[in-house]
Design a protein around this motif. Structure first.
Motif, mmCIF file in Angstrom:
data_model
loop_
_atom_site.group_PDB
_atom_site.id
_atom_site.type_symbol
_atom_site.label_atom_id
_atom_site.label_comp_id
_atom_site.label_asym_id
_atom_site.label_seq_id
_atom_site.Cartn_x
_atom_site.Cartn_y
_atom_site.Cartn_z
ATOM 1 N N PHE A 68 1.992 18.413 -5.037
ATOM 2 C CA PHE A 68 2.109 18.524 -3.417
ATOM 3 C C PHE A 68 0.306 18.593 -2.553
ATOM 4 O O PHE A 68 -0.468 19.091 -2.905
ATOM 5 C CB PHE A 68 2.649 19.733 -3.668
ATOM 6 N N GLN A 69 0.582 17.340 -2.055
ATOM 7 C CA GLN A 69 -0.237 17.275 -1.016
ATOM 8 C C GLN A 69 0.310 16.004 -0.015
ATOM 9 O O GLN A 69 0.555 14.987 0.223
ATOM 10 C CB GLN A 69 -1.318 16.332 -1.660
ATOM 11 N N PRO A 70 0.660 17.464 1.244
ATOM 12 C CA PRO A 70 1.296 16.772 2.793
ATOM 13 C C PRO A 70 0.216 16.062 3.179
ATOM 14 O O PRO A 70 0.623 15.145 3.330
ATOM 15 C CB PRO A 70 1.487 17.547 3.152
ATOM 16 N N ARG A 71 -0.220 15.947 3.178
ATOM 17 C CA ARG A 71 -1.415 15.377 4.098
ATOM 18 C C ARG A 71 -2.597 14.529 3.064
ATOM 19 O O ARG A 71 -3.888 14.914 2.870
ATOM 20 C CB ARG A 71 -2.395 15.663 4.879
ATOM 21 N N PRO A 72 -1.920 13.499 2.458
ATOM 22 C CA PRO A 72 -3.636 12.860 1.308
ATOM 23 C C PRO A 72 -4.883 12.535 1.705
ATOM 24 O O PRO A 72 -4.774 11.904 2.570
ATOM 25 C CB PRO A 72 -2.989 11.424 0.697
ATOM 26 N N ALA A 86 1.918 21.418 -8.290
ATOM 27 C CA ALA A 86 0.229 22.311 -7.652
ATOM 28 C C ALA A 86 -0.177 21.718 -6.815
ATOM 29 O O ALA A 86 0.154 20.424 -6.488
ATOM 30 C CB ALA A 86 -0.544 22.055 -9.198
ATOM 31 N N ASP A 87 -0.194 22.504 -6.232
ATOM 32 C CA ASP A 87 -1.109 22.206 -4.620
ATOM 33 C C ASP A 87 -2.132 22.060 -4.687
ATOM 34 O O ASP A 87 -3.264 22.582 -4.930
ATOM 35 C CB ASP A 87 -0.419 23.496 -2.773
ATOM 36 N N VAL A 88 -2.516 20.671 -4.602
ATOM 37 C CA VAL A 88 -3.602 20.052 -4.233
ATOM 38 C C VAL A 88 -4.402 19.635 -3.352
ATOM 39 O O VAL A 88 -5.293 19.326 -3.569
ATOM 40 C CB VAL A 88 -3.408 19.184 -5.351
ATOM 41 N N SER A 89 -3.825 20.299 -2.237
ATOM 42 C CA SER A 89 -4.096 20.087 -0.273
ATOM 43 C C SER A 89 -5.305 20.389 -0.440
ATOM 44 O O SER A 89 -6.086 21.389 -1.384
ATOM 45 C CB SER A 89 -2.647 21.011 0.023
ATOM 46 N N GLY A 90 -5.831 20.295 0.332
ATOM 47 C CA GLY A 90 -7.462 20.347 1.002
ATOM 48 C C GLY A 90 -8.698 18.822 0.598
ATOM 49 O O GLY A 90 -8.641 18.373 0.105
ATOM 50 N N SER A 91 -9.926 19.889 1.070
ATOM 51 C CA SER A 91 -10.877 18.092 0.351
ATOM 52 C C SER A 91 -11.380 18.471 -1.151
ATOM 53 O O SER A 91 -11.229 17.107 -1.448
ATOM 54 C CB SER A 91 -12.415 19.592 1.689
ATOM 55 N N GLU A 92 -10.871 19.461 -1.829
ATOM 56 C CA GLU A 92 -11.067 18.914 -3.216
ATOM 57 C C GLU A 92 -10.015 20.361 -3.542
ATOM 58 O O GLU A 92 -9.144 21.374 -3.132
ATOM 59 C CB GLU A 92 -12.503 20.037 -3.654
ATOM 60 N N GLU A 139 -8.625 -0.482 -4.789
ATOM 61 C CA GLU A 139 -7.395 0.224 -4.202
ATOM 62 C C GLU A 139 -7.697 1.932 -4.330
ATOM 63 O O GLU A 139 -8.331 1.449 -4.352
ATOM 64 C CB GLU A 139 -5.765 0.481 -5.299
ATOM 65 N N PRO A 140 -6.916 1.861 -2.559
ATOM 66 C CA PRO A 140 -6.967 3.652 -2.372
ATOM 67 C C PRO A 140 -6.512 4.470 -3.637
ATOM 68 O O PRO A 140 -5.886 3.962 -3.703
ATOM 69 C CB PRO A 140 -6.018 2.979 -1.385
ATOM 70 N N ASN A 141 -7.266 5.132 -3.815
ATOM 71 C CA ASN A 141 -7.153 6.087 -5.147
ATOM 72 C C ASN A 141 -7.066 7.677 -3.614
ATOM 73 O O ASN A 141 -8.124 7.917 -2.880
ATOM 74 C CB ASN A 141 -8.698 6.262 -5.615
ATOM 75 N N TRP A 142 -6.851 8.724 -4.643
ATOM 76 C CA TRP A 142 -6.989 9.666 -4.066
ATOM 77 C C TRP A 142 -8.333 10.034 -4.613
ATOM 78 O O TRP A 142 -9.005 9.652 -5.264
ATOM 79 C CB TRP A 142 -5.866 10.668 -4.844
ATOM 80 N N ARG A 143 -8.594 11.979 -4.024
ATOM 81 C CA ARG A 143 -10.017 12.122 -4.106
ATOM 82 C C ARG A 143 -10.366 12.496 -5.362
ATOM 83 O O ARG A 143 -11.540 12.245 -5.782
ATOM 84 C CB ARG A 143 -10.860 12.614 -2.893
ATOM 85 N N ASN A 144 -9.376 12.297 -6.155
ATOM 86 C CA ASN A 144 -9.356 13.173 -7.300
ATOM 87 C C ASN A 144 -8.572 13.062 -8.665
ATOM 88 O O ASN A 144 -7.447 12.296 -8.370
ATOM 89 C CB ASN A 144 -10.102 14.480 -7.430
ATOM 90 N N LEU A 145 -8.937 11.462 -8.970
ATOM 91 C CA LEU A 145 -8.332 10.249 -9.704
ATOM 92 C C LEU A 145 -8.029 10.524 -11.255
ATOM 93 O O LEU A 145 -6.925 10.761 -12.002
ATOM 94 C CB LEU A 145 -10.003 9.666 -10.358
ATOM 95 N N MET A 146 -8.791 12.187 -11.461
ATOM 96 C CA MET A 146 -8.071 12.741 -12.805
ATOM 97 C C MET A 146 -6.607 14.006 -12.743
ATOM 98 O O MET A 146 -6.168 13.833 -13.763
ATOM 99 C CB MET A 146 -8.909 13.831 -13.562
ATOM 100 N N ILE A 147 -6.871 14.143 -11.595
ATOM 101 C CA ILE A 147 -5.470 14.480 -10.881
ATOM 102 C C ILE A 147 -4.251 13.873 -10.805
ATOM 103 O O ILE A 147 -2.962 13.753 -10.909
ATOM 104 C CB ILE A 147 -5.454 15.808 -9.228
ATOM 105 N N GLN A 148 -4.724 12.537 -10.093
ATOM 106 C CA GLN A 148 -3.932 11.442 -9.792
ATOM 107 C C GLN A 148 -3.568 11.610 -11.341
ATOM 108 O O GLN A 148 -2.491 10.760 -11.298
ATOM 109 C CB GLN A 148 -4.489 10.501 -9.179
#
Length: 117
Positions: free
Chosen positions: A76-80, A48-54, A89-98
């Motif tokens: 898939f997120q080419p620009r995390p 899944a491409d999860v790129s973008g602001s959300e 610790e640093p987290n993705w902006r969407n923890l459930m997907i992480q």
């Protein structure tokens, strides 16, 4: 469509069957969404491409359905984009997907490696 969708193209180029979303072009969007849900829940894996602001809500829903069905998920997120909570610790902006994803991919080579596994 695959010419513009780098993730789908990488999957096809690696010899995998790709099912593209039906809900966006279906005459009956509900039937298209149900077809997408059925396809995801019966897949071996969901890149899944999860790129973008959300992450788009439909993609997030399909990721949740895949996780509940035991489908392997590759995000898939080419620009995390990370959030940095104070003292954590640093987290993705969407923890459930992480947490749902079995793999976090940031480039084409990572996609191909994941598909080979």
């Amino acid at each position: 469509m695959w010419g513009r969708d780098h993730l789908a193209k990488a999957c096809v180029d690696a010899g995998h069957t790709v099912v593209v979303p039906q809900r966006f072009a279906a005459a009956d969007p509900v039937a298209g969404a149900l077809a997408d849900l059925t396809a995801v829940c019966s897949s071996a894996r969901l890149p899944a491409d999860v790129s973008g602001s959300e992450t788009p809500p439909g993609t997030a829903l399909l990721i949740g359905a895949a996780a509940a069905s035991g489908v392997r998920i590759a995000a898939f997120q080419p620009r995390p984009t990370f959030t940095h909570a104070h003292g954590r610790e640093p987290n993705w902006r969407n923890l459930m997907i992480q947490y749902a994803a079995d793999a976090h991919l940031d480039n084409g080579d990572a996609v191909l490696s994941c598909l080979a596994a």
